[in-house]
Design a protein around this motif. Structure first.
Motif, short mmCIF file in Angstrom:
data_model
loop_
_atom_site.label_atom_id
_atom_site.label_comp_id
_atom_site.label_asym_id
_atom_site.label_seq_id
_atom_site.Cartn_x
_atom_site.Cartn_y
_atom_site.Cartn_z
N HIS A 1 0.84 -1.19 0.00
CA HIS A 1 0.00 0.00 0.00
C HIS A 1 0.88 1.25 0.00
O HIS A 1 2.06 1.19 0.36
CB HIS A 1 -0.91 0.02 1.23
CG HIS A 1 -0.15 0.24 2.51
ND1 HIS A 1 0.40 -0.79 3.23
CD2 HIS A 1 0.20 1.38 3.18
CE1 HIS A 1 1.04 -0.31 4.28
NE2 HIS A 1 0.93 1.00 4.27
N PHE A 2 0.30 2.34 -0.40
CA PHE A 2 0.90 3.66 -0.23
C PHE A 2 -0.21 4.69 -0.35
O PHE A 2 -1.35 4.35 -0.74
CB PHE A 2 2.02 3.92 -1.25
CG PHE A 2 1.57 3.99 -2.68
CD1 PHE A 2 1.32 5.21 -3.28
CD2 PHE A 2 1.41 2.83 -3.42
CE1 PHE A 2 0.92 5.28 -4.60
CE2 PHE A 2 1.01 2.89 -4.75
CZ PHE A 2 0.76 4.11 -5.34
N ASP A 3 0.07 5.90 0.02
CA ASP A 3 -0.95 6.94 -0.09
C ASP A 3 -0.39 8.16 -0.79
O ASP A 3 0.82 8.41 -0.76
CB ASP A 3 -1.52 7.32 1.28
CG ASP A 3 -0.46 7.86 2.23
OD1 ASP A 3 0.07 8.96 1.96
OD2 ASP A 3 -0.17 7.21 3.24
N ILE A 4 -1.26 8.90 -1.44
CA ILE A 4 -0.92 10.18 -2.02
C ILE A 4 -1.67 11.23 -1.22
O ILE A 4 -2.85 11.04 -0.87
CB ILE A 4 -1.30 10.24 -3.52
CG1 ILE A 4 -0.97 11.62 -4.09
CG2 ILE A 4 -2.76 9.87 -3.76
CD1 ILE A 4 -1.16 11.71 -5.60
N ALA A 5 -0.98 12.31 -0.86
CA ALA A 5 -1.57 13.30 0.04
C ALA A 5 -1.14 14.70 -0.34
O ALA A 5 -0.16 14.91 -1.07
CB ALA A 5 -1.18 12.99 1.49
#
Length: 325
Positions: A160-164
């Motif tokens: 997983h990873f997130d963009i913010a």
């Protein structure tokens, strides 16, 4: 023991994964994928506005009351722009270089902006850290990295990873969780130097380092090592932005190794793979030809970066479901 915020993030990611599933590659962020909450600064800003509003109402100060409403409108506008800053951003995977066990895999993720407005302060992150913020002008593309510790050989997935973003003003944080089918190859950790490789063989007519003669037929390129003749450096490839490499030719005698699984009795599977990895790295650095022989895998002696990669890939995938003959 995980802290409460870490447990909440893990549960939120799990819920988002059940809701959205595995994301395609590439994926365009839709508005329903984006979550937004006030930051610590945003909470302090809201408390300040509330106190200002109460004071203005208590003293009947119309100027202070008007200022509170103006600042409140500014906060709502910031929330709208923060959410819109992520909407419709395209996210795609880029090539990731293989690593060895114990290193950090650097997954390269490309961000593309096909909208007519610029995107500001975009970051990628996971449990191990956050990338530097980038700005995307209309039609621009940027490649960021997400790091994951490589603890075992084989294919390492990017779970997983997130963009913010916190643009503008840092009052709100908008983000989206991504679960893409992206993998990186992890080679075995090379064993410490000390155990000598099997006896070398001398072949005639095989691939050979150009610095040692045999200039009849071009056989490929290998990495430059101190002491190599500058006459044989591939300057054209270096001018195109590639690493410094040396031309290798076929002909005359060549030092050759065969690294055999059966030559390491008494070691377990991982220890054998680590030792074979060490021998491959040393032979490649020395410009020697080498081959490997594993149960079900037999790669004849050769040279060059492509052959090294094939050998290390065989070690990385040995005994796994993705193993290749």
């Amino acid at each position: 023991m995980r802290s409460l915020p870490a447990r909440l993030r893990r549960k939120t990611r799990a819920w988002a994964r059940r809701r959205h599933g595995i994301d395609p590659d590439p994926v365009d962020l839709s508005s329903r994928r984006i979550y937004i909450l006030p930051t610590g600064l945003g909470v302090a800003f809201a408390l300040m506005l509330f106190a200002m509003f109460l004071g203005a109402m208590n003293y009947g100060n119309n100027l202070a009351l008007g200022l509170a409403f103006v600042l409140g409108s500014l906060g709502l506008t910031a929330m709208h722009y923060c959410h819109r800053n992520l909407a419709a951003v395209r996210i795609a995977s880029a090539a990731s270089e293989p690593v060895f066990v114990g290193e950090e895999a650097r997954f390269r993720i490309a961000l593309e902006n096909h909208a007519p407005l610029a995107r500001h302060e975009l970051t990628l992150g996971n449990d191990q850290g956050t990338s530097r913020p980038v700005r995307l002008d209309p039609g621009a593309r940027a490649v960021l990295t997400v790091n994951v510790a490589a603890q075992r050989r084989g294919y390492l997935p990017l779970d997983h990873f997130d963009i913010a973003t916190r643009h503008p003003f840092g009052l709100f944080r908008a983000w989206a969780y991504l679960h893409m089918d992206v993998k990186c190859v992890v080679y075995p950790r090379p064993a410490p130097r000390g155990l000598p490789p099997p006896p070398v063989e001398t072949d005639t007519g095989g691939a050979q380092d150009s610095a040692r003669g045999g200039d009849e037929d071009f056989a490929g390129l290998r990495s430059f090592h101190p002491g190599d003749s500058l006459r044989h450096v591939a300057w054209k490839a270096y001018a195109r932005g590639q690493e410094l490499q040396v031309k290798v030719y076929a002909g005359t005698a060549v030092t050759s190794h065969l690294f055999d699984w059966e030559s390491l009795p008494g070691l377990d599977v991982e220890a054998r793979l680590s030792q074979l990895c060490r021998w491959i790295e040393d032979a490649y650095a020395a410009g020697h030809a080498f081959g490997i022989k594993l149960p079900g895998v037999d790669l004849p002696a050769d040279i060059g970066p492509a052959h090294r990669q094939r050998c290390l890939m065989s070690l990385a995938l040995f005994g796994t479901q993705e193993s290749q003959p």
